[in-house]
Design a protein around this motif. Structure first.
Motif, PDB file in Angstrom:
ATOM      1  N   ILE A 357      55.863 -47.942  22.965  1.00 46.56           N
ATOM      2  CA  ILE A 357      56.383 -46.577  22.946  1.00 46.56           C
ATOM      3  C   ILE A 357      56.810 -46.201  24.357  1.00 46.56           C
ATOM      4  N   VAL A 358      57.867 -45.387  24.451  1.00 53.41           N
ATOM      5  CA  VAL A 358      58.320 -44.869  25.746  1.00 53.41           C
ATOM      6  C   VAL A 358      57.656 -43.521  25.967  1.00 53.41           C
ATOM      7  N   ALA A 359      56.790 -43.428  26.987  1.00 56.72           N
ATOM      8  CA  ALA A 359      56.035 -42.206  27.223  1.00 56.72           C
ATOM      9  C   ALA A 359      55.539 -42.192  28.658  1.00 56.72           C
ATOM     10  N   ASP A 360      54.913 -41.089  29.035  1.00 54.57           N
ATOM     11  CA  ASP A 360      54.269 -40.959  30.334  1.00 54.57           C
ATOM     12  C   ASP A 360      52.800 -41.340  30.159  1.00 54.57           C
ATOM     13  N   ARG A 361      52.433 -42.507  30.656  1.00 53.96           N
ATOM     14  CA  ARG A 361      51.083 -43.034  30.447  1.00 53.96           C
ATOM     15  C   ARG A 361      50.031 -42.067  31.020  1.00 53.96           C
ATOM     16  N   GLN A 362      50.247 -41.561  32.229  1.00 51.95           N
ATOM     17  CA  GLN A 362      49.245 -40.702  32.859  1.00 51.95           C
ATOM     18  C   GLN A 362      49.080 -39.391  32.114  1.00 51.95           C
ATOM     19  N   ARG A 363      50.185 -38.777  31.678  1.00 52.78           N
ATOM     20  CA  ARG A 363      50.085 -37.509  30.952  1.00 52.78           C
ATOM     21  C   ARG A 363      49.392 -37.706  29.608  1.00 52.78           C
ATOM     22  N   LEU A 364      49.721 -38.797  28.890  1.00 52.47           N
ATOM     23  CA  LEU A 364      49.054 -39.058  27.619  1.00 52.47           C
ATOM     24  C   LEU A 364      47.566 -39.326  27.832  1.00 52.47           C
ATOM     25  N   THR A 365      47.233 -40.054  28.892  1.00 53.48           N
ATOM     26  CA  THR A 365      45.818 -40.289  29.197  1.00 53.48           C
ATOM     27  C   THR A 365      45.111 -38.964  29.462  1.00 53.48           C
ATOM     28  N   GLN A 366      45.759 -38.077  30.202  1.00 49.05           N
ATOM     29  CA  GLN A 366      45.164 -36.769  30.484  1.00 49.05           C
ATOM     30  C   GLN A 366      44.938 -35.987  29.202  1.00 49.05           C
ATOM     31  N   ALA A 367      45.917 -36.013  28.296  1.00 50.70           N
ATOM     32  CA  ALA A 367      45.763 -35.286  27.031  1.00 50.70           C
ATOM     33  C   ALA A 367      44.625 -35.857  26.203  1.00 50.70           C
ATOM     34  N   MET A 368      44.556 -37.197  26.083  1.00 51.64           N
ATOM     35  CA  MET A 368      43.498 -37.814  25.291  1.00 51.64           C
ATOM     36  C   MET A 368      42.121 -37.608  25.932  1.00 51.64           C
ATOM     37  N   MET A 369      42.045 -37.605  27.266  1.00 53.48           N
ATOM     38  CA  MET A 369      40.768 -37.349  27.923  1.00 53.48           C
ATOM     39  C   MET A 369      40.322 -35.908  27.733  1.00 53.48           C
TER      40      MET A 369
END
Length: 475
Positions: A357-369
């Protein structure tokens, strides 16, 4: 001020949309009417010319037939020929027939010639001496005379000349009268139509005037007015669009007002704590150390609040995301490894999607955390928290599911707002209520959505649903 308002009012009258519509209508109607009148006049003029030519040809043909009959039966007196023909033929309107014998005028039918011809003695003298057939046209300012002259010379008798002509003076007068009537009727229709269009235009454009008045009355404290939608035309669609814009403005103003009130309230508490401890600060080193620790902790909380607010503000900017290609299966495993450090719970991966998937890894990690931290705060040590990912309908879904206390249905929409907290929770969150708002901002920046499934006492499942193909405006 009054003069300025009067000038603005007159300016709207002369330069308003309704006035411009009328002006364009009058201009188009004037041009079309002018072209129509010109075209009709030209068509009638051409038909008039053709009719004039046909009259001459017909009379000449009849005269020749009579002349041949006279010669066949031996009756060849020129004056008898002219008398017989003039007595048999009744001229139509505008038609004249002349006869000359031996260079002198003999008879005419009708006897009164057109004025333009009667005054032209030179032309009449020239006709009286013709020895060859002649066909021509005499044009004057008020008349157009076509003629056909036939010399008659029989066996040495006195030579004669027969002339048939057609004057268009009367037809031109009628044509001019018709043209004037057409112009007058058109002007009357144009005036009446302009008045009707002005009145109808006022009714049609009334929603636009109401829209302008409503827009002028809108302020930060008054966005509750709405326009009544009438019909289903373009103006009705514009009205609905305007009302929808007002709905968004009202929601934005309300959110802004609540945001300012909540942020002020949240910042006021640590400031009060810091001020109180600093005012009571004594000379005891141990007391100073405790006070410094409290002040530092409150400053850290204020710093986290400011950082969260800045993050939410940046979410509106186009450069908020730093996109890259993410291996979803590996990313899910990384999320689990990081989430285990948040609390002593039973952590497990439910499912993994094997895709990219094309995404912002850090932002998605922040959301999931944020979701994982939220799950830790609302569960006990013996509860379980599950992470997972899957692919469905060209979308990737990440989720965090817990077996904790759950969320009441009436709270499920409100908790995604800024500074919102669950009111029925048995535990007090240490945050400011911005975590889920940040999650939603990150997901919406990816053009995705957040969904929540929960029941009281049965835990909650937060799902981040993202499109696999990112749109061009995020690149």
């Amino acid at each position: 001020m009054a003069n300025t308002q009067n000038f603005a009012g007159w300016r709207r009258v002369f330069y308003g949309l309704r006035t411009r519509i009328i002006m364009w209508y009058v201009l188009l109607m004037t041009c079309s009417t002018t072209l129509t009148v010109f075209a009709v006049r030209q068509v009638l003029s051409v038909r008039l010319e053709e009719r004039s030519k046909q009259i001459l040809v017909q009379e000449v043909k009849e005269f020749r037939q009579l002349f041949e009959g006279y010669r066949e039966f031996g009756c060849c007196e020129v004056d008898d020929l002219f008398d017989d023909f003039l007595s048999r033929n009744i001229p139509v309107d505008g038609q004249f027939m002349l006869s000359f014998i031996n260079g002198k005028f003999y008879k005419a039918s009708p006897t009164a010639l057109p004025q333009s011809l009667a005054r032209d003695k030179r032309l009449l003298n020239r006709w009286s001496r013709l020895r060859k057939p002649e066909r021509g046209e005499k044009i004057t300012p008020n008349d157009n005379i076509r003629y056909f002259a036939l010399p008659v010379n029989i066996d040495g008798q006195k030579p004669g000349v027969f002339i048939v002509m057609h004057s268009t003076e009367s037809e031109l007068e009628k044509l001019n009268e018709v043209t004037v009537v057409m112009v007058l009727v058109t002007l009357m229709v144009l005036v009446v139509a302009s008045v009707v269009i002005w009145a109808v235009g006022g009714r049609v454009l009334r929603p636009l005037r109401l829209l302008t008045a409503t827009a002028q009355s809108i302020s930060g404290s008054n966005v509750g007015e709405r326009l009544e939608v009438q019909g289903s035309d373009d103006i009705a669609e514009l009205t609905m669009t305007f009302n929808a814009m007002l709905d968004r403005l009202e929601a934005a103003f309300t959110s802004q007002r609540n945001f300012i009130n909540d942020a002020g309230h949240e910042l006021r508490t640590p400031i009060t704590i810091i001020r109180g401890h600093l005012e009571l600060l004594g000379d005891d080193p141990e007391e100073q150390k405790e006070t410094l620790a409290i002040v530092t902790d409150e400053l850290d909380r204020m710093s986290r609040l400011v950082n969260d607010l800045l993050l939410l503000a940046k979410a509106e900017r186009p450069d908020f995301l730093n996109l890259e290609t993410v291996d979803v299966a590996l990313f899910t495993e990384e999320l689990l490894a990081k989430a285990k450090a948040l609390g002593d719970r039973y952590w497990q991966i439910e499912d993994q999607a094997f895709c990219w998937i094309v995404a912002d890894r850090q932002r998605l990690t922040q959301a999931m955390m944020n979701l994982s931290q939220n799950a830790v705060q609302h569960t006990k040590r013996e509860d379980a928290i599950f992470l997972g990912s899957t692919v469905k309908n060209n979308e990737v879904c990440f989720w965090v599911r817990d077996t904790g206390e759950g969320i009441a249905p009436k709270e499920q929409r409100r908790i995604f707002e800024r500074f919102a907290r669950v009111t029925n929770s048995r535990r007090r969150s240490e945050g400011y209520g911005l975590g889920l708002a940040i999650v939603r901002a990150i997901v919406e920046a990816h053009e995705g959505r957040v969904e929540l499934e929960s029941e009281l006492g049965k835990g909650a499942t937060f799902m981040l649903i993202l499109p696999i193909q990112v749109s061009s405006n995020l690149k």
